[in-house]
Structure formats: structure tokens, C-alpha cells
Design a protein around this motif. Structure first.
Motif, short mmCIF file in Angstrom:
data_model
loop_
_atom_site.label_atom_id
_atom_site.label_comp_id
_atom_site.label_asym_id
_atom_site.label_seq_id
_atom_site.Cartn_x
_atom_site.Cartn_y
_atom_site.Cartn_z
N PHE A 1 32.89 41.57 52.61
CA PHE A 1 33.14 42.00 51.31
C PHE A 1 33.68 40.73 50.35
N LEU A 2 34.07 39.62 50.98
CA LEU A 2 34.31 38.44 50.50
C LEU A 2 33.54 37.15 51.08
N PRO A 3 32.37 37.03 50.75
CA PRO A 3 31.50 36.24 51.45
C PRO A 3 31.93 34.80 51.29
N ALA B 1 41.42 39.69 41.92
CA ALA B 1 40.37 40.02 41.00
C ALA B 1 40.76 40.17 39.66
N ALA B 2 41.91 40.80 39.23
CA ALA B 2 42.27 41.14 38.01
C ALA B 2 42.86 39.86 37.31
N HIS B 3 43.60 38.96 38.05
CA HIS B 3 44.50 37.81 37.42
C HIS B 3 44.16 36.46 38.27
N PRO B 4 42.88 36.19 38.14
CA PRO B 4 42.84 35.08 39.09
C PRO B 4 43.50 33.75 38.72
N VAL C 1 37.35 46.79 41.61
CA VAL C 1 37.57 45.56 41.97
C VAL C 1 36.12 44.77 42.13
N ASP C 2 35.80 43.60 41.64
CA ASP C 2 34.60 42.97 41.72
C ASP C 2 35.08 41.70 42.71
N PRO C 3 34.49 41.76 43.64
CA PRO C 3 34.74 40.43 44.65
C PRO C 3 34.21 39.32 44.25
N ALA C 4 33.26 39.15 43.29
CA ALA C 4 32.40 38.18 42.83
C ALA C 4 33.60 37.45 42.02
N GLY C 5 34.70 38.04 41.52
CA GLY C 5 35.54 37.36 40.73
C GLY C 5 36.77 36.52 41.44
N PRO D 1 39.76 47.11 48.87
CA PRO D 1 39.60 48.30 47.92
C PRO D 1 38.15 48.99 47.96
N GLY D 2 38.04 50.23 47.69
CA GLY D 2 36.81 51.10 47.26
C GLY D 2 36.01 50.95 48.64
#
Length: 252
Positions: free
Chosen positions: A210-212, A94-97, A183-187, A111-112
Motif C-alpha cells: 500500500f505504501l511502496p 495523507a490529508a495533512h502531510p 486516502v491517496d497513498p501517493a501523497g 484505509p479502503g
């Protein structure tokens, strides 16, 4: 600090991240087969596990992974994470795609997410045993609840040993834990295979929610550590997805 690690093979890079009851030794069954299949395989001990002590100040698991990749001259890897290692993999992706080619998540912690009552009760039982100083009983509890019915005695022995080592490091005086990033799962848009076990706690079975975008496979025989329960079957699953996402062939 560079995390303790092993490296083996040549080809597209794969980084193995261990579960929270384990260390990098959990990947012994996959270690040579993944290299033989045409991949460069790296496994490391996250801080607080195996040969990696905890520091006195909070740290970043994702930062540690990037430092390791930089030290190895790797721009991008596929992350394969089991349980806690899956959580670290998701945080990093998420942070470093740009550094993560694909994800394989085995019974990943997410996460979360608030723990279910079942997981909270397990944590309370473990905490009570640890606070009473009965680390052997706490480790045995984690063996019994982490491994599914197909796990052999060698797997049980190793999980017990790895968990006791984690207690030793994590109960040391004056140590700190990791920071908890948002964490934004959309990323997370890279290819992702999410594997769960039918005998596992619900917390580790809803990765697809969480991760569709993830491809979800539930193993009807598996507990929380499928790669240690039926190693060959899970290795085949991993290799198939790696070949699909990396474009390598069986003859690679």
C-alpha cells in the motif's frame, strides 16, 4: 473536544496512537523510554476508547488529532500508530502531510482495503459473541488473536481490560462512528517505517504494498501487537528510526 491525553519529556514530538483492541495504556512500556531517549511523547485515547466516549454525530479522527496538536502548540509530529491507530496515522498523513514529520506503523490497518476471508471470519465470530451479550468471550477472542506467542500474562490481562472498556463505550445508545476519508497513498512521502508480525493476519502484513515508499520490517516472532509482546525490542526499533529521521543523537 480535545482528546484525553498524556505528555512526557522534551524534544521532537511523537504522538502514539493505539490499536482498536486497546487504548493509550498499551504504550506504557514505551512511555518513559521514549522520553528518556530525548523525545516529547504524547499519547491519547481516540474516541470510543479508554477515557474518550463517542459523540452523537460522526466525527473526524484526523480532525481530532489536529485539534490536539493545535492545543499543544505543535506544528509537526511523528505519528506512531498500532493497528487502528496506524490507519488513523495514514489518514492524517495523507490529508495533512505538512503536520506529519514521519510515520511508524505497527501492524497497521489500511484505509479502503477489503478484509481478507480470515479477517472477515474473525469479525463475524466477534460480532456473534457481542450480539449474544458474551462480551467476556468476545474480549478473550481478541486477546487470543491479537497477541503473539511471546506475550506475557500482564499484556493479555491489559488487552482484555482495554477491549472490554471499548465495548462499553462503543455499544452505548445513540453514538456515531468516524467519517471514512478517501486516502491517496501517493501523497504520503514522509519517512515511513512499516512493521509487521509473522504471526499476524495477512491484512496487516502488506503495508509495503500500500505504501511502496515505506521501509518494511517483518518481525518473525510477532503477532498483531508487537509493542506489547516484546516491548524493549520494539522500543529500540522505534528509537533508532526516530533518531534517524529527527537527527537527534543518543546523548540527546
Amino acid at each position: 473536544m480535545t482528546l484525553p491525553y498524556d505528555i512526557n519529556g522534551h524534544g521532537p514530538a511523537v504522538l502514539l496512537l493505539h490499536a482498536g483492541v486497546c487504548d493509550r495504556r498499551m504504550w506504557d512500556p514505551q512511555w518513559q523510554p521514549l522520553a528518556d531517549a530525548g523525545f516529547q511523547v504524547i499519547r491519547c485515547d481516540l474516541r470510543g476508547f479508554g477515557q474518550s466516549p463517542l459523540p452523537a454525530q460522526p466525527y473526524s479522527n484526523s480532525g481530532d488529532l489536529l485539534d490536539l496538536l493545535d492545543s499543544l502548540g505543535l506544528d509537526q509530529v511523528t505519528l506512531i500508530g498500532s493497528s487502528y491507530g496506524g490507519k488513523v496515522a495514514v489518514e492524517t498523513a495523507a490529508a495533512h502531510p505538512d503536520r506529519v514529520a514521519a510515520l511508524i506503523l505497527l501492524a497497521a490497518a489500511l484505509p479502503g482495503r477489503e478484509p481478507t476471508p480470515e479477517r472477515r471470519a474473525l469479525g463475524d465470530r466477534e460480532d456473534a459473541l457481542v450480539e449474544a451479550g458474551d462480551l467476556a468471550a468476545a474480549a478473550q477472542l481478541m486477546v487470543e488473536t491479537s497477541l503473539g506467542p511471546d506475550a506475557g500474562e500482564d499484556a493479555k490481562r491489559l488487552v482484555r481490560e482495554m477491549q472490554l472498556r471499548a465495548y462499553e463505550l462503543q455499544l452505548a445508545e445513540g453514538v456515531a462512528g468516524p467519517v471514512k476519508p478517501e486516502v491517496d497513498p501517493a501523497g504520503i512521502t514522509m519517512p515511513c517505517l512499516a512493521v509487521s508480525g509473522a504471526h499476524d493476519l495477512p491484512d496487516f502484513r502488506d503495508t509495503a504494498t500500500f505504501l511502496p515508499a515505506a521501509r518494511h520490517v517483518e518481525l518473525p516472532w510477532a503477532g498483531h501487537l508487537p509493542s506489547m509482546e516484546r516491548p524493549a525490542e520494539v522500543t529500540d526499533l522505534i528509537v533508532s528510526f526516530l533518531r534517524e529521521t529527527s537527527g537527534t543523537s543518543p546523548s540527546a
